[in-house]
Write a protein that holds these residues in place. Structure first.
Motif, PDB file in Angstrom:
ATOM      1  N   UNK A 140       0.804  -1.233   0.000  1.00 29.81           N
ATOM      2  CA  UNK A 140       0.000   0.000   0.000  1.00 29.81           C
ATOM      3  C   UNK A 140       0.832   1.277   0.000  1.00 29.81           C
ATOM      4  N   UNK A 141       2.040   1.226   0.598  1.00 25.93           N
ATOM      5  CA  UNK A 141       2.861   2.427   0.692  1.00 25.93           C
ATOM      6  C   UNK A 141       4.171   2.318  -0.079  1.00 25.93           C
ATOM      7  N   UNK A 142       4.244   1.368  -1.001  1.00 26.64           N
ATOM      8  CA  UNK A 142       5.466   1.199  -1.788  1.00 26.64           C
ATOM      9  C   UNK A 142       5.936  -0.238  -1.782  1.00 26.64           C
ATOM     10  N   UNK A 143       7.156  -0.461  -2.219  1.00 25.77           N
ATOM     11  CA  UNK A 143       7.700  -1.810  -2.255  1.00 25.77           C
ATOM     12  C   UNK A 143       7.960  -2.309  -0.835  1.00 25.77           C
ATOM     13  N   UNK A 144       7.604  -3.553  -0.566  1.00 29.75           N
ATOM     14  CA  UNK A 144       7.815  -4.135   0.753  1.00 29.75           C
ATOM     15  C   UNK A 144       8.426  -5.523   0.617  1.00 29.75           C
ATOM     16  N   UNK A 145       9.102  -5.956   1.664  1.00 29.09           N
ATOM     17  CA  UNK A 145       9.726  -7.273   1.678  1.00 29.09           C
ATOM     18  C   UNK A 145       9.055  -8.113   2.757  1.00 29.09           C
ATOM     19  N   UNK A 146       8.613  -9.308   2.359  1.00 27.13           N
ATOM     20  CA  UNK A 146       7.892 -10.200   3.263  1.00 27.13           C
ATOM     21  C   UNK A 146       8.689 -11.484   3.419  1.00 27.13           C
ATOM     22  N   UNK A 147       8.891 -11.918   4.651  1.00 25.23           N
ATOM     23  CA  UNK A 147       9.559 -13.189   4.907  1.00 25.23           C
ATOM     24  C   UNK A 147       8.542 -14.222   5.361  1.00 25.23           C
ATOM     25  N   UNK A 148       8.682 -15.428   4.862  1.00 25.26           N
ATOM     26  CA  UNK A 148       7.742 -16.491   5.193  1.00 25.26           C
ATOM     27  C   UNK A 148       8.490 -17.817   5.210  1.00 25.26           C
ATOM     28  N   UNK A 149       8.068 -18.698   6.086  1.00 27.53           N
ATOM     29  CA  UNK A 149       8.704 -19.994   6.168  1.00 27.53           C
ATOM     30  C   UNK A 149       8.163 -20.966   5.134  1.00 27.53           C
ATOM     31  N   UNK A 150       8.980 -21.935   4.783  1.00 28.78           N
ATOM     32  CA  UNK A 150       8.583 -23.007   3.874  1.00 28.78           C
ATOM     33  C   UNK A 150       7.784 -24.025   4.683  1.00 28.78           C
ATOM     34  N   UNK A 151       6.709 -24.614   4.109  1.00 29.60           N
ATOM     35  CA  UNK A 151       6.231 -24.542   2.716  1.00 29.60           C
ATOM     36  C   UNK A 151       5.388 -23.301   2.466  1.00 29.60           C
TER      37      UNK A 151
END
Length: 251
Positions: free
Chosen positions: A158-169
């Motif tokens: 919503x406010x620009x580029x963001x980085x999201x971390x998530x675990x596998x799977x």
């Protein structure tokens, strides 16, 4: 560990779509292509493979002609090809069930696909697949990298580029990114023609597709656009302003 990429064959964006008997006449479509957003998913999957993450498994669900998109994926680097054959139309829940079963069969813990298909634009495949498999889901990604068992996705927030971390799977749906899509060379095309395709029927995957929850009454072409209007001379300015305000609602 590997990456499963879901590919859908759709009418090319330049193809002319005809309606016959209240249905899209697929026989009249002369050119089929991989859905554009799926191409970005494939590109990122191949980049992960090149970084040492694992093999790329390309999966498609559709009629016999859909095998072409798997061959195209092999020509740019896909390692294993899976084709779920279905000559009859399927609803989105049926497709998600079949794709989920194929992902389980592939043994992949990371799944990538386009955020929506170019023909239906429903955008339900990625989230539906994640719900079926019990995987996390990140939508609208433009780039994904892996560090051990953690994936990092870049997407427009919503406010620009963001980085999201998530675990596998996990499941990632892809938007158009800055990556330049690779195109097959002659060597890749020749090798792809020899690569075997693992073919599964719905029964082979233990999925019942006999009862659909969707009933399509008919297809129809969109209404034709109204012809343009031309105004000449300064005397027409009041009329133009009136139309922009009252009809176009732009001022």
């Amino acid at each position: 560990m590997g990456v499963a990429v879901l590919l859908k064959q759709v009418p090319d964006t330049t193809a002319k779509i005809s309606i016959s008997g209240g249905r899209v006449d697929e026989a009249s479509i002369t050119k089929w292509s991989i859905s554009p957003y799926d191409e970005y998913a494939l590109e990122n999957a191949i980049k992960l493979k090149e970084s040492g993450f694992g093999d790329v498994v390309a999966i498609t669900c559709g009629p016999s002609r859909s095998a072409k998109c798997l061959t195209e994926a092999a020509a740019v680097g896909a390692d294993r090809l899976i084709h779920i054959i279905s000559e009859s139309p399927l609803d989105s829940i049926q497709v998600q069930s079949l794709l989920s079963a194929a992902v389980k069969e592939s043994g992949c813990d990371v799944v990538m696909c386009g955020k929506q298909a170019a023909d239906t634009n429903s955008g339900s495949t990625g989230p539906g697949l994640a719900a079926s498999l019990g995987f996390s889901c990140v939508g609208g990604a433009t780039e994904v990298s892996m560090d051990g068992g953690v994936a990092s996705a870049t997407r427009l927030g919503p406010s620009g580029m963001e980085e999201v971390e998530v675990g596998v799977p996990c499941v990632f749906t892809f938007d158009k990114g800055d990556s330049e899509l690779r195109r097959p060379n002659v060597r890749g095309i020749m090798m792809a023609k020899k690569k075997p395709i693992d073919i599964f029927a719905p029964d082979d995957l233990g999925v019942d597709v006999s009862n659909s929850m969707v009933s399509i009454k008919s297809h129809s072409s969109p209404p034709e656009k109204q012809p343009g209007q031309k105004f000449v001379g300064s005397d027409s300015i009041p009329q133009v302003v009136s139309k922009l305000r009252e009809e176009a609602n732009v001022i």
